[in-house]
Design a protein around this motif. Structure first.
Motif, PDB file in Angstrom:
ATOM      1  N   LEU A  42      46.680  56.257  33.191  1.00 29.48           N
ATOM      2  CA  LEU A  42      46.078  56.782  34.372  1.00 29.48           C
ATOM      3  C   LEU A  42      44.507  56.961  34.620  1.00 29.48           C
ATOM      4  N   GLY A  43      44.135  56.978  33.202  1.00 32.92           N
ATOM      5  CA  GLY A  43      42.529  57.314  33.146  1.00 32.92           C
ATOM      6  C   GLY A  43      41.687  56.084  32.993  1.00 32.92           C
ATOM      7  N   LEU A  44      42.453  54.752  33.298  1.00 36.00           N
ATOM      8  CA  LEU A  44      41.707  53.747  33.246  1.00 36.00           C
ATOM      9  C   LEU A  44      40.731  53.410  34.488  1.00 36.00           C
ATOM     10  N   PRO A  45      39.448  53.361  34.072  1.00 34.35           N
ATOM     11  CA  PRO A  45      38.960  53.232  35.221  1.00 34.35           C
ATOM     12  C   PRO A  45      38.919  51.512  35.971  1.00 34.35           C
ATOM     13  N   SER A  46      38.926  51.640  37.413  1.00 39.64           N
ATOM     14  CA  SER A  46      39.310  50.620  38.204  1.00 39.64           C
ATOM     15  C   SER A  46      38.916  50.539  39.580  1.00 39.64           C
ATOM     16  N   THR A  47      38.536  49.375  40.084  1.00 38.41           N
ATOM     17  CA  THR A  47      37.631  49.421  41.259  1.00 38.41           C
ATOM     18  C   THR A  47      38.901  49.409  42.530  1.00 38.41           C
ATOM     19  N   ASN A  48      39.887  49.068  41.979  1.00 40.68           N
ATOM     20  CA  ASN A  48      41.168  49.162  42.946  1.00 40.68           C
ATOM     21  C   ASN A  48      40.829  48.551  44.399  1.00 40.68           C
ATOM     22  N   PHE A  49      40.523  47.287  44.179  1.00 43.10           N
ATOM     23  CA  PHE A  49      40.378  46.157  45.283  1.00 43.10           C
ATOM     24  C   PHE A  49      41.177  46.276  46.285  1.00 43.10           C
ATOM     25  N   LEU A  50      40.716  46.274  47.618  1.00 46.23           N
ATOM     26  CA  LEU A  50      41.567  46.261  48.833  1.00 46.23           C
ATOM     27  C   LEU A  50      41.232  45.199  49.716  1.00 46.23           C
ATOM     28  N   GLU A  51      41.682  45.027  50.763  1.00 49.37           N
ATOM     29  CA  GLU A  51      41.563  43.862  51.800  1.00 49.37           C
ATOM     30  C   GLU A  51      40.108  43.856  52.312  1.00 49.37           C
ATOM     31  N   ARG A  52      39.159  44.855  52.219  1.00 48.24           N
ATOM     32  CA  ARG A  52      38.168  44.612  52.873  1.00 48.24           C
ATOM     33  C   ARG A  52      37.153  43.983  51.548  1.00 48.24           C
ATOM     34  N   GLN A  53      37.636  44.323  50.670  1.00 51.56           N
ATOM     35  CA  GLN A  53      36.896  43.626  49.525  1.00 51.56           C
ATOM     36  C   GLN A  53      37.359  42.099  49.326  1.00 51.56           C
ATOM     37  N   VAL A  54      38.360  41.720  49.679  1.00 51.41           N
ATOM     38  CA  VAL A  54      39.007  40.286  49.631  1.00 51.41           C
ATOM     39  C   VAL A  54      38.192  39.819  50.546  1.00 51.41           C
ATOM     40  N   VAL A  55      37.894  40.237  51.995  1.00 40.78           N
ATOM     41  CA  VAL A  55      37.221  39.728  53.021  1.00 40.78           C
ATOM     42  C   VAL A  55      35.557  39.567  52.999  1.00 40.78           C
ATOM     43  N   PHE A  56      35.127  40.643  52.252  1.00 43.87           N
ATOM     44  CA  PHE A  56      33.687  40.530  52.354  1.00 43.87           C
ATOM     45  C   PHE A  56      33.118  40.580  50.801  1.00 43.87           C
ATOM     46  N   GLY A  57      33.860  40.536  49.942  1.00 42.02           N
ATOM     47  CA  GLY A  57      33.521  40.340  48.399  1.00 42.02           C
ATOM     48  C   GLY A  57      33.289  41.862  47.940  1.00 42.02           C
ATOM     49  N   GLY A  58      33.663  41.921  46.605  1.00 45.48           N
ATOM     50  CA  GLY A  58      33.789  43.403  45.969  1.00 45.48           C
ATOM     51  C   GLY A  58      32.717  43.796  45.219  1.00 45.48           C
ATOM     52  N   SER A  59      31.810  43.135  45.001  1.00 42.69           N
ATOM     53  CA  SER A  59      30.463  43.487  44.332  1.00 42.69           C
ATOM     54  C   SER A  59      30.071  44.731  44.331  1.00 42.69           C
ATOM     55  N   SER A  60      29.822  45.026  45.646  1.00 39.65           N
ATOM     56  CA  SER A  60      29.202  46.394  45.820  1.00 39.65           C
ATOM     57  C   SER A  60      30.369  47.500  45.245  1.00 39.65           C
ATOM     58  N   ARG A  61      31.500  47.291  45.511  1.00 41.16           N
ATOM     59  CA  ARG A  61      32.545  48.238  44.796  1.00 41.16           C
ATOM     60  C   ARG A  61      32.685  48.351  43.353  1.00 41.16           C
ATOM     61  N   LEU A  62      32.142  47.163  42.664  1.00 42.06           N
ATOM     62  CA  LEU A  62      31.915  47.070  41.297  1.00 42.06           C
ATOM     63  C   LEU A  62      30.745  47.996  40.879  1.00 42.06           C
ATOM     64  N   ARG A  63      29.833  47.720  41.687  1.00 40.34           N
ATOM     65  CA  ARG A  63      28.402  48.586  41.365  1.00 40.34           C
ATOM     66  C   ARG A  63      29.006  49.884  41.528  1.00 40.34           C
ATOM     67  N   GLU A  64      29.412  50.355  42.409  1.00 44.23           N
ATOM     68  CA  GLU A  64      29.990  51.906  42.626  1.00 44.23           C
ATOM     69  C   GLU A  64      30.593  52.508  41.331  1.00 44.23           C
ATOM     70  N   GLN A  65      31.624  51.444  41.126  1.00 40.52           N
ATOM     71  CA  GLN A  65      32.732  51.865  40.087  1.00 40.52           C
ATOM     72  C   GLN A  65      31.877  52.194  38.635  1.00 40.52           C
ATOM     73  N   LEU A  66      31.088  51.060  38.481  1.00 42.31           N
ATOM     74  CA  LEU A  66      30.318  51.114  37.180  1.00 42.31           C
ATOM     75  C   LEU A  66      29.522  52.390  36.942  1.00 42.31           C
ATOM     76  N   LYS A  67      28.766  52.734  38.256  1.00 42.40           N
ATOM     77  CA  LYS A  67      27.886  53.894  38.223  1.00 42.40           C
ATOM     78  C   LYS A  67      28.677  55.254  38.007  1.00 42.40           C
ATOM     79  N   ASN A  68      29.852  55.225  38.577  1.00 45.89           N
ATOM     80  CA  ASN A  68      30.699  56.406  38.368  1.00 45.89           C
ATOM     81  C   ASN A  68      31.468  56.503  37.092  1.00 45.89           C
ATOM     82  N   THR A  69      31.699  55.355  36.575  1.00 48.52           N
ATOM     83  CA  THR A  69      32.412  55.380  35.080  1.00 48.52           C
ATOM     84  C   THR A  69      31.611  55.686  34.025  1.00 48.52           C
ATOM     85  N   VAL A  70      30.326  55.571  34.112  1.00 46.46           N
ATOM     86  CA  VAL A  70      29.288  55.874  32.902  1.00 46.46           C
ATOM     87  C   VAL A  70      28.958  57.426  33.075  1.00 46.46           C
ATOM     88  N   LYS A  71      29.249  58.119  34.352  1.00 39.40           N
ATOM     89  CA  LYS A  71      28.973  59.248  34.505  1.00 39.40           C
ATOM     90  C   LYS A  71      29.981  60.283  33.792  1.00 39.40           C
TER      91      LYS A  71
END
Length: 466
Positions: free
Chosen positions: A60-89
């Motif tokens: 349960l401590g595994l970092p994940s972007t948890n892709f949802l419907e809106r990322q499927v429709v509009f793309g998930g690159s920005s969600r990945l950018r956000e997850q990377l930023k939070n993970t390294v913190k």
């Protein structure tokens, strides 16, 4: 039209990559995939691999972007950018590996660009394409390791001095091999006895610097067709030769053959190699002699079936056959390996076990395997927790040796190498006694040899009355 597989034990490519990366000291996997992929890896693999836990970067401590419907429709690159930023913190690590699941691969997210942004912030990071639809957990292992090797310049500077005694071990997949930690240690101990240096690369027995010295090894050793692409890549790009074996060695006979091959490749002192092998052969003879009373008393020479990954079952089956003298009847390889590799396995088994009547079957469907086992005339079954029911239906002893193992905790235990054979002897004996010793209860129950209906009971021990 595709076929369905009951009781699939080979999971998917993403899961194989996750468990491979999280087994490297200092590595942090980051999943770019839909909600639940990480949880499924934990619930469906880690926790069923001898009670494996989350550790620092899994579960349960595994970092994940948890892709949802809106990322499927509009793309998930920005969600990945956000997850990377939070993970390294919040997740400190030596390096980060972005692993992509099915949906982001279909959408076409620009994962390399997001990973590059992290690199530009002075974090060591790479990405590996691991959509589940492209293969099994075994393919995930191959993709994760070759992904690291291809992008190694983003992570570290390889050591420059060639080590003529250094060996890299590949093909034992963390968690898919329930006994992976013990197996790697058993092989490492066996090799160090002849004077070799060893990179096991995964788990607690891997030194942190092993990945930086990997490119300076003199030899790569492959124990599975799934590790062959890794060794072939290293031969092409780093000039490191390799030797391939169908499964890891178990016991003195196989480990001795294996060490002689490695010693010859490394040009080691053959007298030292033979002295080490001789010492271990003597130790094995001692324990087998100690084992003999129980062997004859309980009738250990049984016809058996063995089910599991090819890397695990072949060496185990050979050890049970020679020197133990058990009678192989059915060997089921459950991993998906190419036809040429299947033919080579059958050919080599027949060459090493001339006259053997054992059938080697390649099958991953749990229902088909159960039907095979039920119809086979056997007295002992070794396999995964999935096969336990078949053993119970036949009323024969069962030994859990392959994934999944849901009813025991496995930390340091392993079957590979010289000393792994002793662990296998203990598990084999305990498994057989757990069935036969039930007869003791009849004899001790109220001091009578007749049950409540007055019928004769079975003898306490099958060998005593003889």
């Amino acid at each position: 039209m595709g076929n369905t597989t009951a009781g699939n034990r080979n999971s998917c490519m993403l899961h194989g990559a996750v468990q491979t990366i999280k087994s490297i000291e200092g590595a942090v996997p980051i999943i770019h995939s839909t909600l639940g992929c990480g949880v499924q890896q934990y619930a469906g693999i880690s926790s069923l691999s001898g009670g494996g836990g989350s550790g620092y970067t899994g579960g349960l401590g595994l970092p994940s972007t948890n892709f949802l419907e809106r990322q499927v429709v509009f793309g998930g690159s920005s969600r990945l950018r956000e997850q990377l930023k939070n993970t390294v913190k919040i997740k400190e690590g030596d390096f980060y590996v972005v692993l992509t699941g099915c949906t982001p691969e279909l959408v076409g997210d620009d994962v390399p660009a997001m990973t590059k942004e992290l690199q530009e912030q002075q974090f060591k990071a790479i990405h590996v394409s691991t959509p589940g639809f492209k293969g099994s957990v075994h393919n995930g292992y191959t993709a994760a390791v070759t992904g690291i090797l291809r992008q190694f310049d983003k992570l570290a500077v390889p050591a420059s001095v060639k080590n003529s005694r250094l060996v890299n071990l590949f093909g034992i997949i963390p968690e898919q091999d329930v006994y992976w930690r013990g197996n790697l240690k058993g092989l490492k101990d066996s090799l160090e006895g002849i004077g070799a240096d060893v990179n096991v690369l995964f788990g607690p027995d891997a030194d942190k610097g092993e990945w930086t010295t990997l490119f300076n090894a003199a030899l790569n050793v492959s124990f599975s067709s799934h590790s062959l692409p890794i060794c072939e890549w290293l031969e092409r790009n780093a000039g490191i030769p390799y030797v391939h074996f169908d499964g890891y060695p178990v016991g003195a006979l196989q480990t001795g053959e294996w060490l002689r091959c490695i010693g010859k490749q490394l040009d080691l002192d053959q007298e030292k190699v033979e002295a080490w092998i001789g010492l271990k052969e003597q130790k094995e003879r001692y324990y087998i002699v100690q084992f003999l009373d129980a062997y004859y008393k309980y009738g250990f020479q049984k016809k058996f079936a063995l089910v599991g990954d090819s890397a695990a079952v072949l060496g185990t089956a050979r050890f049970l056959t020679d020197p133990l003298g058990l009678l192989p009847s059915l060997i089921v390889s459950t991993d998906d390996i190419p036809q040429p590799a299947r033919s080579a396995i059958v050919r080599q088994w027949n060459e090493r076990q001339p006259g053997s009547e054992a059938r080697i079957v390649f099958e991953s469907d749990a229902k088909a395997i159960e039907e095979l086992v039920i119809s086979e005339d056997i007295e002992l079954l070794l396999g995964s927790s999935i096969e336990r029911r078949a053993a119970e239906r036949k009323g024969i002893p069962f030994i859990p040796v392959s994934f999944p193992v849901a009813d025991r905790i496995v930390l340091t235990k392993g079957y590979a190498g010289f000393d792994g054979a002793f662990t296998l002897l203990e598990d084999l004996g305990s498994g057989i006694l757990s069935v036969d010793s039930a007869h003791l209860l009849y004899q001790t129950d109220a001091g009578s040899e007749k049950n409540e209906q007055g019928a004769d009971q079975k003898p306490a021990l099958s060998g005593i009355e003889n």
